[in-house]
Design a protein around this motif. Structure first.
Motif, mmCIF file in Angstrom:
data_model
loop_
_atom_site.group_PDB
_atom_site.id
_atom_site.type_symbol
_atom_site.label_atom_id
_atom_site.label_comp_id
_atom_site.label_asym_id
_atom_site.label_seq_id
_atom_site.Cartn_x
_atom_site.Cartn_y
_atom_site.Cartn_z
ATOM 1 N N ASP A 102 63.590 95.731 109.774
ATOM 2 C CA ASP A 102 64.705 94.892 109.435
ATOM 3 C C ASP A 102 66.099 95.459 109.674
ATOM 4 O OD1 ASP A 102 62.979 93.064 107.858
ATOM 5 O OD2 ASP A 102 62.683 94.545 106.369
ATOM 6 N N ILE A 103 66.277 96.649 109.619
ATOM 7 C CA ILE A 103 67.583 97.314 109.922
ATOM 8 C C ILE A 103 67.905 97.046 111.301
ATOM 9 C CG2 ILE A 103 69.099 99.161 109.696
ATOM 10 C CD1 ILE A 103 67.785 99.849 107.114
ATOM 11 N N LEU A 104 66.751 97.354 112.195
ATOM 12 C CA LEU A 104 67.052 97.271 113.683
ATOM 13 C C LEU A 104 67.544 96.064 114.189
ATOM 14 C CD1 LEU A 104 66.591 98.916 116.300
ATOM 15 C CD2 LEU A 104 64.396 97.642 116.614
ATOM 16 N N SER A 105 66.654 94.968 113.530
ATOM 17 C CA SER A 105 67.207 93.499 113.714
ATOM 18 C C SER A 105 68.782 93.132 113.389
ATOM 19 C CB SER A 105 66.404 92.503 112.772
ATOM 20 O OG SER A 105 66.732 91.244 113.136
ATOM 21 N N ASP A 106 69.353 94.072 112.321
ATOM 22 C CA ASP A 106 70.757 93.711 112.025
ATOM 23 C C ASP A 106 71.489 94.467 113.139
ATOM 24 O OD1 ASP A 106 69.938 92.555 109.554
ATOM 25 O OD2 ASP A 106 70.277 94.039 108.279
ATOM 26 N N VAL A 107 71.230 95.714 113.210
ATOM 27 C CA VAL A 107 71.991 96.454 114.111
ATOM 28 C C VAL A 107 72.062 95.820 115.748
ATOM 29 C CG1 VAL A 107 71.924 98.774 115.481
ATOM 30 C CG2 VAL A 107 71.548 98.968 112.990
ATOM 31 N N LEU A 108 71.206 95.287 115.952
ATOM 32 C CA LEU A 108 70.868 94.840 117.641
ATOM 33 C C LEU A 108 71.163 93.295 117.416
ATOM 34 C CD1 LEU A 108 67.571 96.362 118.986
ATOM 35 C CD2 LEU A 108 70.029 97.190 118.882
ATOM 36 N N ILE A 167 72.526 95.013 94.084
ATOM 37 C CA ILE A 167 73.401 95.325 95.377
ATOM 38 C C ILE A 167 73.376 94.012 96.250
ATOM 39 C CG2 ILE A 167 73.174 96.721 97.444
ATOM 40 C CD1 ILE A 167 70.758 97.613 94.960
ATOM 41 N N TYR A 168 74.736 93.939 96.637
ATOM 42 C CA TYR A 168 75.039 92.912 97.638
ATOM 43 C C TYR A 168 75.564 93.439 98.784
ATOM 44 C CZ TYR A 168 74.793 89.666 93.476
ATOM 45 O OH TYR A 168 74.444 88.840 92.404
ATOM 46 N N SER A 169 74.990 92.999 100.008
ATOM 47 C CA SER A 169 75.571 93.318 101.393
ATOM 48 C C SER A 169 75.605 92.102 101.880
ATOM 49 C CB SER A 169 74.434 94.114 101.933
ATOM 50 O OG SER A 169 73.131 93.563 101.975
ATOM 51 N N SER A 170 76.125 92.348 103.020
ATOM 52 C CA SER A 170 76.437 90.954 103.824
ATOM 53 C C SER A 170 75.688 90.534 105.168
ATOM 54 C CB SER A 170 78.248 90.969 104.467
ATOM 55 O OG SER A 170 78.477 92.018 105.153
ATOM 56 N N ASP A 171 75.834 89.526 105.502
ATOM 57 C CA ASP A 171 74.953 88.962 106.725
ATOM 58 C C ASP A 171 76.040 89.174 107.825
ATOM 59 O OD1 ASP A 171 72.355 87.815 107.788
ATOM 60 O OD2 ASP A 171 73.941 86.335 108.491
ATOM 61 N N PRO A 172 75.723 89.247 109.189
ATOM 62 C CA PRO A 172 74.431 89.773 109.736
ATOM 63 C C PRO A 172 73.889 91.315 109.977
ATOM 64 C CG PRO A 172 75.668 89.302 111.581
ATOM 65 C CD PRO A 172 76.686 89.036 110.198
ATOM 66 N N TYR A 173 75.130 92.128 109.789
ATOM 67 C CA TYR A 173 74.821 93.315 110.225
ATOM 68 C C TYR A 173 74.271 94.519 109.036
ATOM 69 C CZ TYR A 173 77.771 91.630 113.971
ATOM 70 O OH TYR A 173 78.495 90.847 115.011
ATOM 71 N N LEU A 174 74.504 93.899 107.915
ATOM 72 C CA LEU A 174 74.041 94.799 106.579
ATOM 73 C C LEU A 174 73.098 94.065 105.871
ATOM 74 C CD1 LEU A 174 77.461 96.575 105.711
ATOM 75 C CD2 LEU A 174 75.537 97.453 107.071
ATOM 76 N N SER A 175 72.432 92.985 106.477
ATOM 77 C CA SER A 175 71.632 92.213 105.576
ATOM 78 C C SER A 175 70.244 92.901 105.051
ATOM 79 C CB SER A 175 71.351 90.742 106.214
ATOM 80 O OG SER A 175 70.374 91.158 107.298
#
Length: 346
Positions: free
Chosen positions: A55-61, A209-217
């Protein structure tokens, strides 16, 4: 305060930078090479701590990966899995039943399979069918092997799409990780320890916890899971802007139970201006309900540096919160019970 940490869980947090360095060596020694022109999609199989790396890789890339990537949690695989699919089976223990079921389905569809594991049945299958393996060290709680799971996966995909996966790149990440760990560890930090202070604020509250799309979703999910597993605390997460279209109305509830929540916004500086506006308006709405709002900002200049800082911080905050609750962070009683009962029924 540390008496409840009977197994020295803290050592996993202190040694996180070492996982990054070791992951570089593990991938280099594996000598895995993938040709992008023969792959139409990527499917990451996994559950829990093994899945969140995908999941986190998908955000990073998000700005780099031109192939569709799906993180597949469950016993089956999607119909589009074919011989042109790259299937990455990630199971730290190697015995995750959902992942073993899904990888068998992928094998029958003749997908190209790579395994990331420390051993178990998945390693046996990889050896039997001659799948490439990124074998990582044993002896970690799966959730605290994130460094191994993520950075081996990052290199696997990174090599395929020509990202910088050089030794210098990894040495820089190790240095940044060491700096953050140093500040989070109250035995080495100078002055106040943000992670410990944040844990104290969260104590006796339910964090949202609220984070933002797309890099920290996905990073909010990681924080939520660490609170749940390490701190034995209920926690919830969602993503902006999506929550602006549904969950935000839930804060209109007229009930004393809202006082039990603390809302944590996880942010970075290079954010889309419209999302930044949404975050500020969302904070206003929640504060108007007399609910405490706190903020955590990512460090670094790139998406991978952002998630690195937030992953490390989440580990330490959840660790300190476990100690405040007088809970040994290693124990996962309900998960162990569930697995034991399911095994009896298999």
């Amino acid at each position: 305060m540390y008496s409840v940490d009977k197994t020295n869980f803290k050592k996993y947090l202190v040694n996180f930078p070492h996982q990054i360095a070791e992951s570089y060596k593990i991938f280099k020694q594996a000598k895995i090479s993938l040709k992008k022109d023969k792959i139409n999609n990527i499917i990451c199989l996994g559950m829990g701590g093994s899945a969140i790396a995908g999941d986190i890789l998908s955000d990073v890339l998000f700005d780099s990966l031109t192939l569709p990537l799906k993180v597949n949690r469950g016993y089956g695989i999607p119909a589009y899995c074919t011989e042109s699919s790259l299937v990455i089976a990630s199971s730290y223990s190697g015995n995750t039943e959902e992942t073993l079921s899904a990888v068998e389905a992928a094998r029958k569809k003749k997908a190209r399979i790579v395994a990331i594991t420390s051993g178990g049945e998945l390693l046996s299958l990889a050896q039997k069918y001659k799948w490439p393996v990124l074998q990582i060290p044993e002896g970690f709680p799966p959730r605290q092997a994130f460094g191994y799971m993520f950075f081996t996966l990052y290199q696997l995909i990174g090599k395929m799409i020509s990202l910088d996966i050089s030794e210098g790149f990894f040495n820089n990440l190790v240095h940044k990780a060491e700096t953050i760990v140093y500040r989070c560890n109250e035995e080495t930090a100078s002055g106040k320890v943000f992670a410990k202070d944040l844990a104290l604020h969260i104590k006796n509250k339910i964090p949202v916890i609220y984070s933002s799309d797309p890099y920290l979703s996905a990073i909010g999910v990681r924080w939520k899971n660490q609170f749940q597993e390490n701190s034995k605390s209920m926690a919830f997460s969602n993503v902006i802007p999506e929550m602006n279209h549904n969950e935000i109305v839930g804060w209109e509830l007229e009930n004393e139970c809202l006082k039990n929540y603390l809302v944590l916004f996880i942010e970075h500086e290079n954010i889309h201006p419209r999302i930044n506006a949404r975050i500020n308006l969302t904070k206003n709405i929640i504060r108007d309900r007399s609910i405490e709002v706190m903020e955590v900002y990512a460090e670094g200049d790139t998406p991978i540096e952002h998630v690195l800082s937030l992953i490390i911080t989440s580990d330490w905050v959840s660790y300190y919160l476990a100690l405040y609750y007088e809970k040994d962070p290693i124990n996962i009683v309900n998960i162990d019970y569930l697995k034991g009962e399911l095994k009896k029924q298999s």
